[in-house]
Design a protein around this motif. Structure first.
Motif, PDB file in Angstrom:
ATOM      1  N   MET A   1      20.065   8.640 -11.517  1.00 32.07           N
ATOM      2  CA  MET A   1      19.130   7.937 -10.660  1.00 32.07           C
ATOM      3  C   MET A   1      18.488   8.879  -9.667  1.00 32.07           C
ATOM      4  O   MET A   1      17.368   8.716  -9.294  1.00 32.07           O
ATOM      5  CB  MET A   1      19.844   6.754 -10.025  1.00 32.07           C
ATOM      6  N   ARG A  46      11.988  -7.391  -3.837  1.00 32.21           N
ATOM      7  CA  ARG A  46      12.371  -6.496  -4.925  1.00 32.21           C
ATOM      8  C   ARG A  46      13.783  -5.966  -4.710  1.00 32.21           C
ATOM      9  O   ARG A  46      14.259  -5.887  -3.578  1.00 32.21           O
ATOM     10  CB  ARG A  46      11.403  -5.319  -4.997  1.00 32.21           C
ATOM     11  N   PRO A  47      14.438  -5.529  -5.781  1.00 33.31           N
ATOM     12  CA  PRO A  47      15.783  -4.949  -5.646  1.00 33.31           C
ATOM     13  C   PRO A  47      15.752  -3.673  -4.798  1.00 33.31           C
ATOM     14  O   PRO A  47      14.761  -2.924  -4.804  1.00 33.31           O
ATOM     15  CB  PRO A  47      16.195  -4.629  -7.079  1.00 33.31           C
ATOM     16  N   LEU A  49      17.096  -0.856  -5.214  1.00 33.28           N
ATOM     17  CA  LEU A  49      16.853   0.362  -5.982  1.00 33.28           C
ATOM     18  C   LEU A  49      15.358   0.641  -6.135  1.00 33.28           C
ATOM     19  O   LEU A  49      14.925   1.783  -6.130  1.00 33.28           O
ATOM     20  CB  LEU A  49      17.521   0.261  -7.362  1.00 33.28           C
ATOM     21  N   ASP A  50      14.547  -0.420  -6.227  1.00 31.66           N
ATOM     22  CA  ASP A  50      13.094  -0.259  -6.384  1.00 31.66           C
ATOM     23  C   ASP A  50      12.374  -0.022  -5.058  1.00 31.66           C
ATOM     24  O   ASP A  50      11.205   0.361  -5.058  1.00 31.66           O
ATOM     25  CB  ASP A  50      12.492  -1.498  -7.045  1.00 31.66           C
ATOM     26  N   THR A  51      13.038  -0.281  -3.949  1.00 32.89           N
ATOM     27  CA  THR A  51      12.381  -0.182  -2.635  1.00 32.89           C
ATOM     28  C   THR A  51      13.000   0.887  -1.747  1.00 32.89           C
ATOM     29  O   THR A  51      12.583   1.039  -0.604  1.00 32.89           O
ATOM     30  CB  THR A  51      12.467  -1.529  -1.898  1.00 32.89           C
ATOM     31  N   SER A  52      13.958   1.635  -2.240  1.00 31.59           N
ATOM     32  CA  SER A  52      14.717   2.555  -1.394  1.00 31.59           C
ATOM     33  C   SER A  52      13.900   3.726  -0.846  1.00 31.59           C
ATOM     34  O   SER A  52      14.265   4.295   0.180  1.00 31.59           O
ATOM     35  CB  SER A  52      15.940   3.081  -2.136  1.00 31.59           C
ATOM     36  N   PRO A  54      10.096   3.746  -0.301  1.00 32.10           N
ATOM     37  CA  PRO A  54       8.794   3.092  -0.460  1.00 32.10           C
ATOM     38  C   PRO A  54       7.613   4.005  -0.139  1.00 32.10           C
ATOM     39  O   PRO A  54       7.766   5.026   0.539  1.00 32.10           O
ATOM     40  CB  PRO A  54       8.866   1.943   0.546  1.00 32.10           C
ATOM     41  N   GLU A  55       6.473   3.610  -0.633  1.00 34.23           N
ATOM     42  CA  GLU A  55       5.234   4.305  -0.272  1.00 34.23           C
ATOM     43  C   GLU A  55       4.974   4.107   1.215  1.00 34.23           C
ATOM     44  O   GLU A  55       5.408   3.118   1.813  1.00 34.23           O
ATOM     45  CB  GLU A  55       4.049   3.738  -1.073  1.00 34.23           C
ATOM     46  N   TRP A 179      23.306  -2.032  -6.154  1.00 34.65           N
ATOM     47  CA  TRP A 179      21.937  -1.838  -5.687  1.00 34.65           C
ATOM     48  C   TRP A 179      21.020  -2.946  -6.201  1.00 34.65           C
ATOM     49  O   TRP A 179      20.108  -3.371  -5.505  1.00 34.65           O
ATOM     50  CB  TRP A 179      21.399  -0.483  -6.144  1.00 34.65           C
ATOM     51  N   GLU A 180      21.245  -3.381  -7.424  1.00 37.93           N
ATOM     52  CA  GLU A 180      20.379  -4.403  -8.031  1.00 37.93           C
ATOM     53  C   GLU A 180      20.630  -5.800  -7.459  1.00 37.93           C
ATOM     54  O   GLU A 180      19.802  -6.700  -7.635  1.00 37.93           O
ATOM     55  CB  GLU A 180      20.571  -4.426  -9.547  1.00 37.93           C
ATOM     56  N   VAL A 186       9.249  -6.871   0.730  1.00 38.56           N
ATOM     57  CA  VAL A 186       8.256  -5.809   0.823  1.00 38.56           C
ATOM     58  C   VAL A 186       7.041  -6.319   1.585  1.00 38.56           C
ATOM     59  O   VAL A 186       6.552  -7.429   1.330  1.00 38.56           O
ATOM     60  CB  VAL A 186       7.844  -5.317  -0.578  1.00 38.56           C
TER      61      VAL A 186
END
Length: 189
Positions: A1, A46-47, A49-52, A54-55, A179-180, A186
């Motif tokens: 990951m 969002r989970p 893992l997808d937001t850890s 961020p932009e 994490w999930e 967001v």
């Protein structure tokens, strides 16, 4: 990951239980307090893992019974001491911790503030070595000296200690949170 994360963790005692989220409206209130003149709106959940990592301009917030987790690029600092003062506004949670890591750079930074005063600051990376190592060591650091070649161990230790999350190539964490299973709200302008 790979460990790419940029977190601010607010709590009363230095650890946050990610299994007890409160209503999404609480995340709206946190964003409103931190950015009172910027019209952010919640656009998704969002989970973790997808937001850890961020932009810029798209923070992700989770509010829990015992504190707040914010994923924001504003926390991705090689010198945590320059964290924007807005992030010290959530005074009902006196323990603020910054955890940030970027695998591509072999970097990790950590800071802890108690009642607005910095207690600990670590910043290590493969290029600069040990950039910051101030304050009393935290238990997750173990007995070895802070060094750039320990960036992954330090990051894994902080994630386990503060959020009960397992990091990359880490030893198992007792009562680990997946994490999930953690959802963050967001926000976008």
């Amino acid at each position: 990951m790979g460990l790419n994360l940029s977190f601010l963790v607010y709590s009363s005692d230095g650890a946050l239980d990610l299994t007890e989220p409160v209503a999404a409206g609480a995340a709206d209130a946190v964003i409103g307090r931190l950015f009172p003149r910027t019209p952010y709106r919640r656009v998704a959940t969002r989970p973790l893992l997808d937001t850890s990592f961020p932009e810029r301009g798209t923070p992700a917030v989770g509010v829990y019974d015992d504190g707040v987790l914010i994923a924001t690029r504003d926390a991705h600092l090689y010198d945590p001491d320059i964290l924007h003062t807005r992030y010290h506004k959530l005074t009902e949670w006196p323990d603020l911790r910054l955890l940030t890591s970027r695998s591509a750079n072999g970097m990790f930074a950590y800071a802890r503030w108690q009642d607005g005063r910095m207690q600990r600051c670590i910043s290590v990376n493969a290029v600069a070595g040990v950039w910051r190592n101030d304050g009393a060591a935290e238990a997750f650091e173990g007995n070895e000296a802070v060094s750039d070649d320990r960036w992954l161990d330090l990051c894994n230790g902080a994630l386990a200690s503060v959020l009960s999350l397992e990091g990359d190539a880490a030893r198992p964490v007792s009562n680990a949170v997946d994490w999930e299973d953690v959802g963050l709200h967001v926000f976008a302008r």
